[in-house]
Motif scaffolding. Structure first.
Motif, PDB file in Angstrom:
ATOM      1  N   GLN A   1       8.570  -2.191   8.777  1.00  0.00           N
ATOM      2  CA  GLN A   1       9.634  -3.221   9.001  1.00  0.00           C
ATOM      3  C   GLN A   1       8.956  -4.875   8.637  1.00  0.00           C
ATOM      4  OE1 GLN A   1      11.486  -3.472  12.693  1.00  0.00           O
ATOM      5  NE2 GLN A   1      13.009  -4.860  12.052  1.00  0.00           N
ATOM      6  N   ARG A   2       7.601  -4.822   9.096  1.00  0.00           N
ATOM      7  CA  ARG A   2       7.039  -5.951   9.077  1.00  0.00           C
ATOM      8  C   ARG A   2       6.330  -6.385   7.400  1.00  0.00           C
ATOM      9  NH1 ARG A   2       2.040  -7.080  12.882  1.00  0.00           N
ATOM     10  NH2 ARG A   2       3.475  -6.954  14.224  1.00  0.00           N
ATOM     11  N   LEU A   3       6.073  -5.232   6.737  1.00  0.00           N
ATOM     12  CA  LEU A   3       5.751  -5.612   5.471  1.00  0.00           C
ATOM     13  C   LEU A   3       6.705  -5.539   4.370  1.00  0.00           C
ATOM     14  CD1 LEU A   3       2.420  -3.275   5.526  1.00  0.00           C
ATOM     15  CD2 LEU A   3       2.626  -5.476   5.494  1.00  0.00           C
ATOM     16  N   GLY A   4       7.942  -5.108   4.864  1.00  0.00           N
ATOM     17  CA  GLY A   4       9.094  -5.044   3.845  1.00  0.00           C
ATOM     18  C   GLY A   4       9.058  -3.658   3.115  1.00  0.00           C
ATOM     19  N   TYR A   5       8.421  -2.709   3.336  1.00  0.00           N
ATOM     20  CA  TYR A   5       8.477  -1.573   2.516  1.00  0.00           C
ATOM     21  C   TYR A   5       8.874  -0.257   3.280  1.00  0.00           C
ATOM     22  CZ  TYR A   5       5.700  -4.283  -1.029  1.00  0.00           C
ATOM     23  OH  TYR A   5       5.526  -5.086  -1.878  1.00  0.00           O
ATOM     24  N   SER A   6       9.251   0.792   2.464  1.00  0.00           N
ATOM     25  CA  SER A   6       9.517   2.002   3.225  1.00  0.00           C
ATOM     26  C   SER A   6       8.372   2.663   3.960  1.00  0.00           C
ATOM     27  CB  SER A   6      10.330   2.764   2.166  1.00  0.00           C
ATOM     28  OG  SER A   6       9.087   3.495   1.450  1.00  0.00           O
ATOM     29  N   GLU A   7       8.508   3.354   4.962  1.00  0.00           N
ATOM     30  CA  GLU A   7       7.403   4.139   5.670  1.00  0.00           C
ATOM     31  C   GLU A   7       6.832   5.090   4.629  1.00  0.00           C
ATOM     32  OE1 GLU A   7       8.324   5.765   9.337  1.00  0.00           O
ATOM     33  OE2 GLU A   7      10.402   4.571   9.479  1.00  0.00           O
ATOM     34  N   TYR A   8       7.681   5.795   4.087  1.00  0.00           N
ATOM     35  CA  TYR A   8       6.949   6.888   2.805  1.00  0.00           C
ATOM     36  C   TYR A   8       6.191   5.711   2.004  1.00  0.00           C
ATOM     37  CZ  TYR A   8       6.441   9.728  -1.388  1.00  0.00           C
ATOM     38  OH  TYR A   8       6.210  10.278  -2.437  1.00  0.00           O
ATOM     39  N   TYR A   9       6.440   4.736   1.627  1.00  0.00           N
ATOM     40  CA  TYR A   9       5.627   3.963   0.286  1.00  0.00           C
ATOM     41  C   TYR A   9       4.451   3.359   1.154  1.00  0.00           C
ATOM     42  CZ  TYR A   9       4.687   1.010  -3.532  1.00  0.00           C
ATOM     43  OH  TYR A   9       4.036   0.289  -4.485  1.00  0.00           O
ATOM     44  N   ILE A  10       4.376   2.959   2.314  1.00  0.00           N
ATOM     45  CA  ILE A  10       3.192   2.457   3.047  1.00  0.00           C
ATOM     46  C   ILE A  10       2.480   3.774   3.402  1.00  0.00           C
ATOM     47  CG2 ILE A  10       2.439   1.662   5.195  1.00  0.00           C
ATOM     48  CD1 ILE A  10       4.821  -0.348   5.171  1.00  0.00           C
ATOM     49  N   SER A  11       3.157   4.881   3.889  1.00  0.00           N
ATOM     50  CA  SER A  11       2.016   5.825   4.113  1.00  0.00           C
ATOM     51  C   SER A  11       1.230   6.317   2.915  1.00  0.00           C
ATOM     52  CB  SER A  11       2.978   7.111   4.757  1.00  0.00           C
ATOM     53  OG  SER A  11       2.203   8.204   5.006  1.00  0.00           O
ATOM     54  N   ARG A  12       1.930   6.510   1.907  1.00  0.00           N
ATOM     55  CA  ARG A  12       1.468   6.936   0.700  1.00  0.00           C
ATOM     56  C   ARG A  12       0.209   6.144   0.138  1.00  0.00           C
ATOM     57  NH1 ARG A  12       2.512   6.581  -4.976  1.00  0.00           N
ATOM     58  NH2 ARG A  12       4.328   5.180  -4.551  1.00  0.00           N
ATOM     59  N   LYS A  13       0.473   4.740   0.122  1.00  0.00           N
ATOM     60  CA  LYS A  13      -0.263   3.673  -0.375  1.00  0.00           C
ATOM     61  C   LYS A  13      -1.674   3.644   0.685  1.00  0.00           C
ATOM     62  CE  LYS A  13       0.893   1.425  -4.089  1.00  0.00           C
ATOM     63  NZ  LYS A  13       0.026   1.606  -5.297  1.00  0.00           N
ATOM     64  N   PHE A  14      -1.287   3.683   2.022  1.00  0.00           N
ATOM     65  CA  PHE A  14      -2.554   3.739   3.163  1.00  0.00           C
ATOM     66  C   PHE A  14      -3.478   5.128   2.459  1.00  0.00           C
ATOM     67  CE2 PHE A  14      -4.726   4.623   6.686  1.00  0.00           C
ATOM     68  CZ  PHE A  14      -5.086   3.453   7.394  1.00  0.00           C
ATOM     69  N   LYS A  15      -2.775   6.244   2.404  1.00  0.00           N
ATOM     70  CA  LYS A  15      -3.795   7.245   2.052  1.00  0.00           C
ATOM     71  C   LYS A  15      -4.503   7.221   0.585  1.00  0.00           C
ATOM     72  CE  LYS A  15      -3.769  12.400   2.318  1.00  0.00           C
ATOM     73  NZ  LYS A  15      -3.094  13.483   2.461  1.00  0.00           N
ATOM     74  N   GLU A  16      -3.749   6.446  -0.404  1.00  0.00           N
ATOM     75  CA  GLU A  16      -4.237   6.363  -1.584  1.00  0.00           C
ATOM     76  C   GLU A  16      -5.550   5.587  -1.561  1.00  0.00           C
ATOM     77  OE1 GLU A  16      -3.193   3.959  -5.457  1.00  0.00           O
ATOM     78  OE2 GLU A  16      -1.464   5.135  -4.413  1.00  0.00           O
ATOM     79  N   ILE A  17      -5.522   4.615  -0.725  1.00  0.00           N
ATOM     80  CA  ILE A  17      -6.646   3.676  -0.461  1.00  0.00           C
ATOM     81  C   ILE A  17      -7.606   3.840   0.507  1.00  0.00           C
ATOM     82  CG2 ILE A  17      -7.198   1.306   0.025  1.00  0.00           C
ATOM     83  CD1 ILE A  17      -4.255   0.325  -1.100  1.00  0.00           C
ATOM     84  N   SER A  18      -7.235   4.510   1.448  1.00  0.00           N
ATOM     85  CA  SER A  18      -8.087   4.634   2.769  1.00  0.00           C
ATOM     86  C   SER A  18      -8.553   6.324   2.623  1.00  0.00           C
ATOM     87  CB  SER A  18      -7.553   4.519   3.982  1.00  0.00           C
ATOM     88  OG  SER A  18      -6.663   5.629   4.264  1.00  0.00           O
ATOM     89  N   GLY A  19      -8.031   6.904   1.868  1.00  0.00           N
ATOM     90  CA  GLY A  19      -8.544   8.601   1.722  1.00  0.00           C
ATOM     91  C   GLY A  19      -8.061   9.558   2.982  1.00  0.00           C
ATOM     92  N   MET A  20      -7.315   8.802   3.789  1.00  0.00           N
ATOM     93  CA  MET A  20      -6.535   9.658   4.840  1.00  0.00           C
ATOM     94  C   MET A  20      -5.414   9.045   5.226  1.00  0.00           C
ATOM     95  SD  MET A  20      -9.119   8.009   7.855  1.00  0.00           S
ATOM     96  CE  MET A  20      -8.538   9.617   9.158  1.00  0.00           C
TER      97      MET A  20
END
Length: 329
Positions: free
Chosen positions: A34-53
């Motif tokens: 909600q704070r970033l303005g993106y869907s939970e799925y999209y944030i979750s995918r990007k977080f794992k893509e960048i952080s590796g977990m």
């Protein structure tokens, strides 16, 4: 993509604040989305893509890291610590703790053996890629120069005799089993009583960890013309008697006099300018007038601090100068 690296950096910083403040409601993926303005799925995918977990796994690891520091540094009951960090019972906390660190909380409290904590994810290292990563501004055009006497202490570290700078140091260490950056930083983070630590459960989990150059005849010749080994570690009290991780070594550093070249808080975007100011100050300092010269004796340690929110600082060993000594730069 660089904007997402910044988003992930913001997420991990916010996660630490929420864990520290026991703010579970703000710590959900939903709240962050909600704070970033993106869907939970999209944030979750990007977080794992960048952080590796996954975000969930990262959150669990960081929560356990904060809990471990309370087990280590406080006298609170283990059940209270478990509840404070969202565990349903002492048993659930103990099980998760042992899965992560190979030791139960009660065993760890009796003997603080070094373990690999999940330190803060740094999606990009601003020091290396020279891009923004903090809102701190260069508020000090001048480099402060002063002398200090540092009491005797111990220096726990890994060292490399061939590396050239921070990036090359970790590139070389990553090829040695158990000496990659994440493992070493995680081990050092778990050790209590570090002299340069900001204290407690501060969100800066790398607190107390520093680079240093050790005068070594077998090392590479550094910029100031002295053979030295590059190292990474922590300063500990002189009476430290805890376990030493097998990847590391510890040395006694006697009380000594040092000259400090210090620049105040700065923005990563001014990194090169600040580095130039520091280098110029060290090069042009009039040692003859001060009555001191750099101490190049084997085993003396040059400490290097790079913390944009506090300072850029070189701490170099010195000794009283004899008339016959040549002033090194």
């Amino acid at each position: 993509m660089s904007e997402w690296y910044r988003f992930v950096q913001m997420i991990v910083e916010e996660a630490d604040k929420c864990i520290k403040n026991r703010d579970d409601e703000a710590l959900t993926l939903s709240a962050l989305a909600q704070r970033l303005g993106y869907s939970e799925y999209y944030i979750s995918r990007k977080f794992k893509e960048i952080s590796g977990m996954s975000f969930r796994d990262y959150l669990r690891s960081r929560t356990l890291a904060f809990a471990l520091k309370e087990v280590r540094d406080s006298s609170k009951g283990l059940l209270e610590i478990a509840m404070d960090h969202g565990f349903s019972s002492h048993e659930a906390f103990s099980r998760s703790f042992k899965e992560a660190y190979g030791i139960t909380p009660s065993e760890y409290r009796r003997k603080n053996v070094p373990v690999v904590l999940r330190t803060v994810i740094k999606p990009f290292d601003c020091y290396l890629v020279s891009i923004g990563g903090t809102n701190m501004k260069d508020n000090s055009n001048d480099v402060k120069v002063y002398f200090v006497t540092i009491p005797a202490h111990k220096y726990l570290h890994i060292r490399n005799y061939e590396s050239v700078g921070y990036w090359d140091f970790w590139e070389k260490q990553s090829k040695i089993p158990g000496q990659d950056c994440a493992t070493i930083c995680g081990l050092l983070d778990s050790i209590g009583g570090k002299l340069d630590d900001l204290g407690g459960n501060d969100t800066n989990s790398g607190s107390g960890q520093i680079m240093a150059f050790i005068n070594e005849p077998n090392g590479r010749v550094c910029n100031w013309g002295i053979p030295c080994a590059e190292s990474y570690g922590v300063r500990l009290p002189a009476d430290y008697s805890g376990d030493i991780p097998k990847q590391m070594q510890i040395m006694d550093v006697p009380e000594g006099e040092y000259i400090v070249f210090e620049h105040g808080p700065f923005d990563y975007q001014t990194n090169c300018d600040v580095e130039r100011k520091i280098e110029d100050a060290m090069k042009n300092f009039d040692y003859a007038s001060s009555g001191y010269c750099l101490d190049t004796e084997q085993g003396r340690v040059f400490y290097f601090y790079h913390d944009p929110e506090r300072f850029w600082k070189y701490v170099r060993p010195v000794k009283k100068m004899n008339d016959s000594e040549i002033v090194p730069h």
